[in-house]
Design a protein around this motif. Sequence first.
Motif, PDB file in Angstrom:
ATOM      1  N   ARG A  34       0.816  -1.225   0.000  1.00  0.00           N
ATOM      2  CA  ARG A  34       0.000   0.000   0.000  1.00  0.00           C
ATOM      3  C   ARG A  34       0.848   1.272   0.000  1.00  0.00           C
ATOM      4  N   ASN A  35       2.115   1.149   0.291  1.00  0.00           N
ATOM      5  CA  ASN A  35       2.966   2.337   0.306  1.00  0.00           C
ATOM      6  C   ASN A  35       3.151   2.915  -1.092  1.00  0.00           C
ATOM      7  N   ALA A  36       2.815   2.132  -2.120  1.00  0.00           N
ATOM      8  CA  ALA A  36       2.967   2.587  -3.504  1.00  0.00           C
ATOM      9  C   ALA A  36       1.632   3.010  -4.117  1.00  0.00           C
ATOM     10  N   ARG A  37       0.588   3.187  -3.291  1.00  0.00           N
ATOM     11  CA  ARG A  37      -0.730   3.521  -3.849  1.00  0.00           C
ATOM     12  C   ARG A  37      -0.740   4.948  -4.410  1.00  0.00           C
ATOM     13  N   THR A  38      -1.717   5.197  -5.269  1.00  0.00           N
ATOM     14  CA  THR A  38      -1.852   6.485  -5.938  1.00  0.00           C
ATOM     15  C   THR A  38      -1.991   7.604  -4.909  1.00  0.00           C
ATOM     16  N   PHE A  39      -1.236   8.710  -5.127  1.00  0.00           N
ATOM     17  CA  PHE A  39      -1.230   9.794  -4.149  1.00  0.00           C
ATOM     18  C   PHE A  39      -1.526  11.123  -4.813  1.00  0.00           C
ATOM     19  N   LEU A  40      -2.705  11.687  -4.576  1.00  0.00           N
ATOM     20  CA  LEU A  40      -3.122  13.007  -5.027  1.00  0.00           C
ATOM     21  C   LEU A  40      -2.731  13.281  -6.483  1.00  0.00           C
ATOM     22  N   PRO A  41      -3.237  12.466  -7.417  1.00  0.00           N
ATOM     23  CA  PRO A  41      -2.915  12.698  -8.827  1.00  0.00           C
ATOM     24  C   PRO A  41      -3.644  13.934  -9.355  1.00  0.00           C
ATOM     25  N   PRO A  42      -3.161  14.537 -10.452  1.00  0.00           N
ATOM     26  CA  PRO A  42      -3.907  15.637 -11.071  1.00  0.00           C
ATOM     27  C   PRO A  42      -5.254  15.128 -11.578  1.00  0.00           C
ATOM     28  N   ALA A  43      -6.213  16.053 -11.743  1.00  0.00           N
ATOM     29  CA  ALA A  43      -7.578  15.662 -12.105  1.00  0.00           C
ATOM     30  C   ALA A  43      -7.612  14.812 -13.370  1.00  0.00           C
ATOM     31  N   GLY A  44      -6.742  15.107 -14.330  1.00  0.00           N
ATOM     32  CA  GLY A  44      -6.750  14.360 -15.578  1.00  0.00           C
ATOM     33  C   GLY A  44      -6.286  12.927 -15.448  1.00  0.00           C
ATOM     34  N   GLU A  45      -5.689  12.588 -14.308  1.00  0.00           N
ATOM     35  CA  GLU A  45      -5.208  11.218 -14.094  1.00  0.00           C
ATOM     36  C   GLU A  45      -5.926  10.546 -12.925  1.00  0.00           C
ATOM     37  N   CYS A  46      -7.077  11.063 -12.558  1.00  0.00           N
ATOM     38  CA  CYS A  46      -7.822  10.502 -11.426  1.00  0.00           C
ATOM     39  C   CYS A  46      -8.373   9.122 -11.780  1.00  0.00           C
ATOM     40  N   PRO A  47      -8.108   8.089 -10.985  1.00  0.00           N
ATOM     41  CA  PRO A  47      -8.604   6.752 -11.293  1.00  0.00           C
ATOM     42  C   PRO A  47     -10.089   6.572 -11.019  1.00  0.00           C
ATOM     43  N   ASP A  63     -23.653   7.069 -11.547  1.00  0.00           N
ATOM     44  CA  ASP A  63     -24.183   7.733 -10.349  1.00  0.00           C
ATOM     45  C   ASP A  63     -23.346   7.332  -9.149  1.00  0.00           C
ATOM     46  N   VAL A  64     -23.383   6.040  -8.800  1.00  0.00           N
ATOM     47  CA  VAL A  64     -22.569   5.472  -7.724  1.00  0.00           C
ATOM     48  C   VAL A  64     -21.872   4.245  -8.282  1.00  0.00           C
ATOM     49  N   ALA A  65     -20.593   4.099  -8.006  1.00  0.00           N
ATOM     50  CA  ALA A  65     -19.831   2.949  -8.485  1.00  0.00           C
ATOM     51  C   ALA A  65     -19.070   2.322  -7.317  1.00  0.00           C
ATOM     52  N   VAL A  66     -18.989   1.004  -7.300  1.00  0.00           N
ATOM     53  CA  VAL A  66     -18.272   0.266  -6.261  1.00  0.00           C
ATOM     54  C   VAL A  66     -17.353  -0.744  -6.934  1.00  0.00           C
ATOM     55  N   PHE A  67     -16.098  -0.792  -6.506  1.00  0.00           N
ATOM     56  CA  PHE A  67     -15.175  -1.773  -7.054  1.00  0.00           C
ATOM     57  C   PHE A  67     -14.135  -2.145  -6.002  1.00  0.00           C
ATOM     58  N   GLU A  68     -13.444  -3.240  -6.234  1.00  0.00           N
ATOM     59  CA  GLU A  68     -12.440  -3.703  -5.285  1.00  0.00           C
ATOM     60  C   GLU A  68     -11.218  -2.789  -5.313  1.00  0.00           C
ATOM     61  N   ASN A  69     -10.715  -2.446  -4.146  1.00  0.00           N
ATOM     62  CA  ASN A  69      -9.557  -1.570  -4.017  1.00  0.00           C
ATOM     63  C   ASN A  69      -8.314  -2.238  -4.598  1.00  0.00           C
ATOM     64  N   ARG A  70      -7.593  -1.499  -5.438  1.00  0.00           N
ATOM     65  CA  ARG A  70      -6.378  -2.062  -6.039  1.00  0.00           C
ATOM     66  C   ARG A  70      -5.237  -2.148  -5.021  1.00  0.00           C
ATOM     67  N   PHE A  71      -5.326  -1.366  -3.958  1.00  0.00           N
ATOM     68  CA  PHE A  71      -4.307  -1.378  -2.905  1.00  0.00           C
ATOM     69  C   PHE A  71      -4.979  -1.712  -1.569  1.00  0.00           C
TER      70      PHE A  71
END
Length: 333
Positions: A34-47, A63-71
């Motif tokens: 988890r130390n390599a998880r996405t950190f405050l990306p710019p809006a254009g790269e938001c996952p 509207d609402v989306a749910v998915f498994e956490n990648r980290f």
Amino acid sequence: MPVPDPRGLPPVEPLCETRRDPLTGDHVTITAHRNARTFLPPAGECPLCPGGPASEIPDARYDVAVFENRFPAFDARTPGVPPAVDGAAVFERARGAGRCEVVCFTDDHSAILPRLPVSRFRTLVEAWADRTADLSALPGVAQVFVFENRGVEIGVTLHHPHGQIYGYPFVTPRTGRMLEQAARHRASTGGELFGDVLAAERAGARVVLPGEHWTAFVPAAARWPVEVHLMPHRHVPDLVALTDAEREEVAALYKELLRRCDALYDTPLPYVAAWHQAPIGEGRGLVRLHLELFSVRRAADRIKYLAGSESGMAAWINDVPPERQAARLRDVG
């Protein structure tokens, strides 16, 4: 059916384990990946934005989306570990099986949650209840926790409006203490602890939002400068057990509570919104579902930091009287 992922990302290889603190009995989760998880990306790269090159969500809108956490902090795919650290039986160790999911509240990256319509909050309640039911049925999951972290002061790593759901492989320390207190209260008084607390709060000076099925109040022993609990009037162990009328009302009250919190300092309030639910296999009649919303902001330009007493001894000191904060939350309405 599965949707192909065009991003070319490496496969997820979760490494989750829990270690038990022999001095307190608490579980501590170790997750090096988890130390390599996405950190405050710019809006254009938001996952969490729909359909973009970095998106976890292939749909063009939602509207609402749910998915498994990648980290994930917990994952059933994590490999097994030896039963003890360094072979010492006093240091219990186990694989961190379980599940972690992300809940996206809207496809609009710049949206502010309390400004979304009540119908969106109603959808969220349904999603939380649906996922609680599914995660509760997974082997090895002992407790399901629905929560949201909001604001850089809290430590968010993605700005897009979202929350998370954890399926813990153990009963959390906070819930364990609630179970002990509720059992002790029942043994000594014959009463239901959460019901007795709610009755006392409804008769006091700290009610913020009264409803037909729910009441929002600042607790008498609030730890945080801003802290509000939202509790149903009848005993229910989790979100799954709510009636349609209770779901409808809590959607509206939660939206209004968030609006008032943002109005306290005329700026979006950093907060944690934590839905406490009873464990899956024990204490279903002891722990009542409730929301605990709290913030580290103690003034418009000041943050409460957890220093020596709180961090070192778990002995809380609150500079803001609960009665004063409850009055302020009523006034901003």
